[in-house]
Design an enzyme around this catalytic site. Structure first.
Site: not given
Ligand SMILES: NC(=O)c1ccc[n+]([C@@H]2O[C@H](COP(=O)([O-])OP(=O)(O)OC[C@H]3O[C@@H](n4cnc5c(N)ncnc54)[C@H](OP(=O)(O)O)[C@@H]3O)[C@@H](O)[C@H]2O)c1
Length: 257
Positions: A139, A152
């Site tokens: 990130s 985080y």
């Molecule tokens: N959205 C943003 O603004 C942003 C910005 C920078 C970086 N990121 C990074 O991008 C990545 C993806 O996030 P996203 O934005 O796509 O959010 P998201 O839609 O909430 O996706 C998160 C994914 O991680 C899985 N997950 C969460 N806890 C888990 C666990 N304990 N075991 C297995 N799987 C788990 C969730 O699936 P389940 O709930 O089904 O387990 C979901 O598929 C993350 O690493 C996040 O830190 C996001």
């Protein structure tokens, strides 16, 4: 034909989009997350549309020994993972002192420990095959101190540092590793982090455009991949000139809901 990709966090957001992109290229998939129904739905959709093989594994990656279970799952099915997308992760808002430590521990287990363990396990096979591609979702937060999201931001700083070090160690091995550093993206992340309604996400990128930048950046062997030009500029050109105390104040203000 391209190799099989294992994607963590494939049940929503950026991970789900990585799965669609890889499927479009004809690559088979192993999709990992907790919500089995979401994985089943995506599996059915991708098999139907792209005639590829899709395995799913519903597992809590923050649990002790989870990475070994994922590895055992692909071993049993005799699947060589040539693309590893370490993408699952979550954030959490609030002053560190007031937060539930158990949740921050879970965050460290998912965002850091599972990522390290999966990387170590799959690197062994990639080394034997002399090929592999790893994309770690970090990130832009990883470049900053993160008041109101201290744990985080620190987990993502780990991911960036870890990826940079492995890039050097893996030179000449045929294995490529990159870190995707998105700015705000419109996914379920916002809600899970307890930041619903924050202005930051309203102006965020789409999960599809972020995943596409990440996927293409990996293929082009970029080390650090930004999904938005403005963040690239801010972090590379402005950040080095901002004193730490001012930076912390700015981030705290942005994080205040
Ligand atoms: N959205 C943003 O603004 C942003 C910005 C920078 C970086 N990121 C990074 O991008 C990545 C993806 O996030 P996203 O934005 O796509 O959010 P998201 O839609 O909430 O996706 C998160 C994914 O991680 C899985 N997950 C969460 N806890 C888990 C666990 N304990 N075991 C297995 N799987 C788990 C969730 O699936 P389940 O709930 O089904 O387990 C979901 O598929 C993350 O690493 C996040 O830190 C996001």
């Amino acid at each position: 034909m391209i190799g099989t990709a294992l994607i963590t966090g494939a049940s929503s957001g950026i991970g789900k989009e990585f799965a669609k992109i890889h499927a479009q290229k004809g690559g088979n998939l192993v999709l990992v997350a907790r919500r089995e129904n979401n994985l089943l739905e995506l599996q059915e959709q991708l098999i139907k549309e792209f005639k590829i093989q899709v395995e799913i594994l519903s597992i809590d990656l923050s649990a002790e020994g989870a990475a070994k279970k994922v590895y055992a799952f692909t071993q049993e099915k005799n699947i060589f993972i040539s693309y590893l997308f370490n993408n699952a992760g979550f954030g959490g808002h609030g002053k560190f002192i007031d937060r539930d430590l158990a949740i921050d521990n879970q965050m460290i287990h998912l965002n850091v420990i599972a990522l390290v363990e999966l990387t170590h396990l799959y690197l062994q096979d990639m080394r034997k095959h002399k090929e592999g591609w790893i994309l770690n979702t970090a990130s832009t937060a990883g470049f900053l101190p993160g008041p109101l999201q201290a744990t985080y931001f620190a987990t993502k700083a780990f991911v960036i540092s870890f990826t940079k070090a492995l890039r050097q160690e893996l030179k000449g091995s045929g294995i490529h590793i990159s870190a995707l550093c998105p700015g705000p993206v419109k996914t379920e992340f916002e809600k899970v982090a307890g930041m619903d309604g924050s202005d930051m996400f309203a102006k965020g990128a789409s999960a599809n455009s972020t995943a596409l930048k990440g996927y293409n950046g990996l293929m082009n062997r970029k080390l650090i991949i930004f999904d938005q030009v403005s963040y690239n500029f801010l972090i590379k050109c402005l950040l080095p000139f901002v004193p730490n105390s001012l930076l912390s104040k700015i981030v705290e203000k942005i994080q205040t809901i």
